[in-house]
Scaffold this active site. Sequence first.
Site, PDB file in Angstrom:
ATOM      1  CB  SER A 115      35.755  39.913  50.653  1.00  0.00           C
ATOM      2  OG  SER A 115      36.084  41.250  50.336  1.00  0.00           O
ATOM      3  CB  CYS A 116      35.546  41.818  45.978  1.00  0.00           C
ATOM      4  SG  CYS A 116      34.793  42.513  44.493  1.00  0.00           S
ATOM      5  N   GLY A 117      35.470  38.842  44.072  1.00  0.00           N
ATOM      6  CA  GLY A 117      36.033  38.244  42.877  1.00  0.00           C
ATOM      7  C   GLY A 117      35.887  39.090  41.643  1.00  0.00           C
ATOM      8  CB  CYS A 119      37.479  44.003  43.210  1.00  0.00           C
ATOM      9  SG  CYS A 119      36.478  43.701  44.669  1.00  0.00           S
TER      10      CYS A 119
END
Length: 275
Positions: A115-117, A119
């Site tokens: 869900s987090c590119g 991070c």
Amino acid sequence: MSDADLDASTPVRLSRLVRGEAAIRADDVVATEEPLEIRVEGRSLAVVMRTPGHDEELTAGFLLTEGVVQHGSQIFELSVCPSRSEGQGNVADVLLSGVEMNWDSLTRHVFSGSSCGVCGKATIDSVFQKFPAVTTDWQVSSDLLLKLPDKLRASQSTFEQTGGLHASALFDLAGNLIVLREDVGRHNALDKVLGFALMSGALPLSKCILMVSGRVSFEIMQKALAGGIPLVAAVSAPSSLAVQFARDSRQTLVGFLRGDRMNVYTGRERVVHEG
């Protein structure tokens, strides 16, 4: 169904509850999510949570958008080794050709969730990778853009089964679908598309339109710029930083592309609208 699609969904057993009715046991499928460790020259670069399938493209696209490579010829060898016992996921090994790795300049060296590119970004400066601004001056009609969401959805085979995958798709200027990829992470879906383009020698994508199924973040715009894509369209909203980035890079950004309307946030000159 291709081999690349075989692991995109996983069967599960569940309890289905409906108000006023007795609970029942049922079968369903959910989107598959597993880790992929990316290694370059034998050194671990990142662990990406993704939907299995098109892992070579995902790895190549990841290296492109991280600024490690610019051309497919710079990837000497890319192999994905299955190792899924006890949930260990897969390992992608990459050997480079004519590229010196600058590990300190990379933006993520650690775990990246689906869900987090962004991070694991090391510094604020490293987030803003340097890719050339677009210079194309072609135009497309608003009517052509309005047809893209239906074309995108019609080609999302795994989404139809699970309802849980994002999609990125490239279209030519006539609205013809070039390639579509799905993944539990929207940035992964785009990396797969860009990896396809890199490995097939199609870069830069200066005469292509990118259509994404969800919202548009800063990183989606940056990845699109890494591929040289001038126009990004989405069915949902952009973030403020995505709009700022699109303006600075001279990209056209279209959001809320649904039904018979759209919002053109930047690069209005590329969209012809007769009203």
